[in-house]
Design an enzyme around this catalytic site. Structure first.
Site, PDB file in Angstrom:
ATOM      1  N   LYS A  44       0.926  -1.156  -0.006  1.00  0.00           N
ATOM      2  CA  LYS A  44      -0.073   0.068  -0.106  1.00  0.00           C
ATOM      3  C   LYS A  44       0.928   1.232   0.012  1.00  0.00           C
ATOM      4  O   LYS A  44       1.488   1.677   0.881  1.00  0.00           O
ATOM      5  CB  LYS A  44      -0.833   0.020   1.224  1.00  0.00           C
ATOM      6  CG  LYS A  44      -2.410   0.658   1.178  1.00  0.00           C
ATOM      7  CD  LYS A  44      -2.234   2.142   0.813  1.00  0.00           C
ATOM      8  CE  LYS A  44      -1.954   3.029   1.953  1.00  0.00           C
ATOM      9  NZ  LYS A  44      -1.807   4.298   1.581  1.00  0.00           N
ATOM     10  N   GLU A  62       8.684   1.146  11.550  1.00  0.00           N
ATOM     11  CA  GLU A  62       9.998   2.301  11.366  1.00  0.00           C
ATOM     12  C   GLU A  62       9.360   3.434  11.435  1.00  0.00           C
ATOM     13  O   GLU A  62       8.709   4.016  10.573  1.00  0.00           O
ATOM     14  CB  GLU A  62      10.789   1.963  10.347  1.00  0.00           C
ATOM     15  CG  GLU A  62      12.197   2.434  10.145  1.00  0.00           C
ATOM     16  CD  GLU A  62      12.359   3.834   9.576  1.00  0.00           C
ATOM     17  OE1 GLU A  62      12.263   4.713  10.178  1.00  0.00           O
ATOM     18  OE2 GLU A  62      12.669   3.574   8.346  1.00  0.00           O
ATOM     19  N   CYS A  87      13.002  10.132   7.915  1.00  0.00           N
ATOM     20  CA  CYS A  87      12.954   9.773   9.064  1.00  0.00           C
ATOM     21  C   CYS A  87      14.335   9.903  10.037  1.00  0.00           C
ATOM     22  O   CYS A  87      14.554  10.045  11.109  1.00  0.00           O
ATOM     23  CB  CYS A  87      12.441   8.361   9.590  1.00  0.00           C
ATOM     24  SG  CYS A  87      13.255   7.208   8.478  1.00  0.00           S
ATOM     25  N   GLU A 142       9.600  15.749  15.597  1.00  0.00           N
ATOM     26  CA  GLU A 142       9.835  15.765  14.287  1.00  0.00           C
ATOM     27  C   GLU A 142       9.080  16.620  13.482  1.00  0.00           C
ATOM     28  O   GLU A 142       7.813  16.879  13.486  1.00  0.00           O
ATOM     29  CB  GLU A 142       9.362  14.331  14.021  1.00  0.00           C
ATOM     30  CG  GLU A 142      10.151  13.808  12.458  1.00  0.00           C
ATOM     31  CD  GLU A 142       9.828  12.384  12.389  1.00  0.00           C
ATOM     32  OE1 GLU A 142       8.939  12.095  12.066  1.00  0.00           O
ATOM     33  OE2 GLU A 142      10.771  11.921  11.748  1.00  0.00           O
TER      34      GLU A 142
HETATM   35  P1  ADP Z   1       1.558  11.284   7.116  1.00  0.00           P
HETATM   36  O1  ADP Z   1       0.730  11.516   8.254  1.00  0.00           O
HETATM   37  O2  ADP Z   1       2.681  12.103   6.942  1.00  0.00           O
HETATM   38  O3  ADP Z   1       0.844  10.920   5.735  1.00  0.00           O
HETATM   39  P2  ADP Z   1       1.432   8.442   7.814  1.00  0.00           P
HETATM   40  O4  ADP Z   1       2.413   7.867   8.624  1.00  0.00           O
HETATM   41  O5  ADP Z   1       0.133   8.710   8.530  1.00  0.00           O
HETATM   42  O6  ADP Z   1       2.160   9.646   7.388  1.00  0.00           O
HETATM   43  O7  ADP Z   1       1.493   7.793   6.516  1.00  0.00           O
HETATM   44  C1  ADP Z   1       2.387   6.448   6.132  1.00  0.00           C
HETATM   45  C2  ADP Z   1       1.531   5.770   5.340  1.00  0.00           C
HETATM   46  O8  ADP Z   1       0.473   4.954   6.341  1.00  0.00           O
HETATM   47  C3  ADP Z   1       0.901   5.883   4.131  1.00  0.00           C
HETATM   48  O9  ADP Z   1       0.875   4.761   3.168  1.00  0.00           O
HETATM   49  C4  ADP Z   1      -0.538   6.258   4.600  1.00  0.00           C
HETATM   50  O10 ADP Z   1      -1.676   5.896   3.545  1.00  0.00           O
HETATM   51  C5  ADP Z   1      -0.723   5.052   5.501  1.00  0.00           C
HETATM   52  N1  ADP Z   1      -1.610   4.935   6.529  1.00  0.00           N
HETATM   53  C6  ADP Z   1      -2.362   6.275   7.205  1.00  0.00           C
HETATM   54  N2  ADP Z   1      -3.118   5.928   8.172  1.00  0.00           N
HETATM   55  C7  ADP Z   1      -3.310   4.711   8.118  1.00  0.00           C
HETATM   56  C8  ADP Z   1      -4.127   3.962   8.977  1.00  0.00           C
HETATM   57  N3  ADP Z   1      -4.805   4.267   9.881  1.00  0.00           N
HETATM   58  N4  ADP Z   1      -3.922   2.576   8.809  1.00  0.00           N
HETATM   59  C9  ADP Z   1      -2.970   1.945   7.958  1.00  0.00           C
HETATM   60  N5  ADP Z   1      -2.210   2.663   7.262  1.00  0.00           N
HETATM   61  C10 ADP Z   1      -2.291   4.152   7.399  1.00  0.00           C
END
Ligand code: ADP
Ligand code: MG
Length: 486
Positions: free
Chosen positions: A178, A253, A287, A383
């Site tokens: 994903k 991570e 990161c 961060e």
């Molecule tokens: P940001 O907030 O900067 O977008 P995230 O950590 O939320 O960073 O996003 C990292 C990844 O996790 C992306 O692929 C995002 O679509 C996915 N993601 C965001 N929210 C969820 C969730 N609740 N469950 C699973 N994956 C998620």
């Protein structure tokens, strides 16, 4: 203005085919250098996740019993195919993410290298033979987890795709990837390249979509046997919690607020290089960024003079012109970073350098340095994920260590000095998963990587990732019952 109908379409890759989402829905990605729509991407939701997990489940038995050397050969072919498409993938990554073209090229090469490195691992997954008594033969076997999910962030989409997917496939798992909604394009393209080189259908599936709609149903899917997540702490906690509900293996991570300690005896030019690479590479959206410069009081002024001069010569422009720094990935990220710059002004006064957005289209912000930062300030603790450096002064070795460790994170840490005793004392005492001595971003595909404290758990890269993607089975045989007695 690009008319919407002209946009290229990127579908899901499921079961070796490119398919539209079940709902027929699409979303648009945006070029962060122009704010114009860039591509139309299939919007995966729960039914698509079901379909992808089911394809990966069907493919698993065949893939895990494919001869290791054959698995390795296919991954090597994929590495070569990615390399052959380097320029095309790099340009796509630059448009999707904003990063300078040469950085995108290097990310594509890194992705190819991960497939190459783990291709070489596929036929070397040895177990152990454990001596018990003469009556027993005992050995271990490494088995794949099964279906694995890789949830990828937007900062290093191609790089982290390779880092997460290559060890999963090499060790006999199948994968459902994903990519982040901001930057899904290269993942779809690599999914298609995998089909071209003959990776069996369903081994590698790519389902672009949003976090809540596609990421969450994937993380909580009971048919998923391992989850690899790279991203923010709050999302990491959600993903980790969902995985644990199913007792699914998970590694996370997460973020960092990594210290870069500079002593007066360091090679200052080299330390300035490291500092700039550490905070301005990928516009600070890394990161393992070196976001806290912890500099000795005797060298602070001279160091900052050199740093300021060097920043003055930096180019900030659209990634396609291959500048020193491109735009941030999204409007949201620009808002976050500019909010932190405001917080920094309140906490530490006007920045020494930068602090403004660029007066043009695109999500551009200047390379920014705050001097006179106290380690307790928010700009030293949180961060920012942008090109914002916090400069903290120290006097003694104990102070440097105290500052370095006094954050919630513990991803990486760096020290610049000619005194190797001091460097290795720091390496011993600092709470971080990786330590750089006279360097920043050292190490390659071969070196284990992951965090202490709130930076997560589990290790990626190198042979450590083999542990993350396999489960150990111990076989204990009593060989005495049929022995001739007498
Ligand atoms: P940001 O907030 O900067 O977008 P995230 O950590 O939320 O960073 O996003 C990292 C990844 O996790 C992306 O692929 C995002 O679509 C996915 N993601 C965001 N929210 C969820 C969730 N609740 N469950 C699973 N994956 C998620
Ligand atoms: Mg998010």
């Amino acid at each position: 203005m690009t008319a919407q109908t002209d946009l290229n379409t990127y579908d899901l890759v499921v079961g070796g085919e490119t398919v539209a989402a079940d709902s027929g829905g699409y979303f648009e990605t945006v070029d962060p250098a122009t704010e114009e729509p860039l591509a139309k991407v299939a919007r995966a939701r729960k039914p698509d996740i079901e379909r992808a997990v089911s394809a990966a489940t069907d493919a698993h038995e065949k893939w895990s019993s494919t001869a290791p050397q054959e698995r390795g050969r296919l991954l090597s072919d994929l590495a070569e195919r990615i390399r052959a498409n380097q320029e095309r993938l790099a340009l796509l990554e630059t448009r999707d993410n904003g990063k300078p073209l040469s950085h995108a090229r290097s990310d594509v090469e890194t992705c190819a290298r991960y497939f190459e490195y783990y291709a070489g691992v596929a036929d070397k997954l040895h177990g152990d033979s454990i001596p018990l008594t003469d009556d027993y033969v005992d050995y271990t076997v490494r088995e794949p987890l099964g279906v694995t999910a890789q949830i990828i962030p937007w900062n290093l989409p191609t790089n982290i795709f390779g880092r997460s997917v290559a060890p999963a496939l090499a060790t006999g798992n199948t994968a459902v990837v994903k990519p982040a909604e901001q930057t899904p394009l290269t993942a779809v393209e690599i999914g298609k390249l995998a089909a071209e080189v003959g990776l069996p259908e369903g081994v590698l599936n790519v389902v672009p979509g949003f976090g809540e709609e596609a990421g969450a149903p994937l993380a909580e899917h009971p048919g998923v046997d391992g989850v690899s997540f790279t991203g923010s702490v709050p999302t990491g906690i959600e993903v980790g919690t969902a995985a644990v509900e199913n007792l699914t293996n998970v590694h996370l991570e997460l973020g960092g607020k990594s210290p870069n300690v500079v002593w007066p005896d360091a090679d200052i030019d080299s330390a300035v290089d490291s500092t700039m690479r550490g905070i301005f590479a990928n516009a600070g959206q890394v990161c393992s960024a070196g976001s806290r410069l912890v500099v000795h009081e005797d060298v602070r002024a001279a160091f900052l003079d050199t740093l300021t001069d060097r920043i003055g010569a930096m180019t900030v422009d659209a990634g396609e012109t291959d500048p020193d720094m491109g735009p941030l990935v999204s409007e949201t990220q620009l808002e976050t970073v500019t909010e932190y710059i405001e917080i920094g002004r309140t906490e530490a006064g006007d920045p020494l350098v930068g602090g403004d957005t660029l007066d043009r289209d695109g999500y551009f912000v200047e390379p920014t340095v705050f001097d006179g930062v106290e380690n307790s300030m928010r700009i030293a603790q949180e961060e920012i994920f942008g090109p914002v450096l916090s400069v903290i002064e120290f006097g003694t070795e104990a102070e440097a260590l105290e500052i370095a460790n006094n954050v919630e994170y513990g991803l990486v840490a760096g020290i610049h000095t000619r005194d190797m005793g001091r460097a290795h004392r720091f390496a011993r005492d600092v709470q971080a998963g990786q330590v750089y001595i006279n360097e920043w971003f050292a190490g390659g595909e071969e070196t284990p990587f992951g965090g202490f404290k709130k930076s997560g758990f589990g290790r990626e890269k190198g042979l450590a990732a083999v542990d993350a993607y396999t489960q150990v089975k111990n076989v204990c045989a009593n060989i005495s019952p049929t022995r001739e007695r007498g």
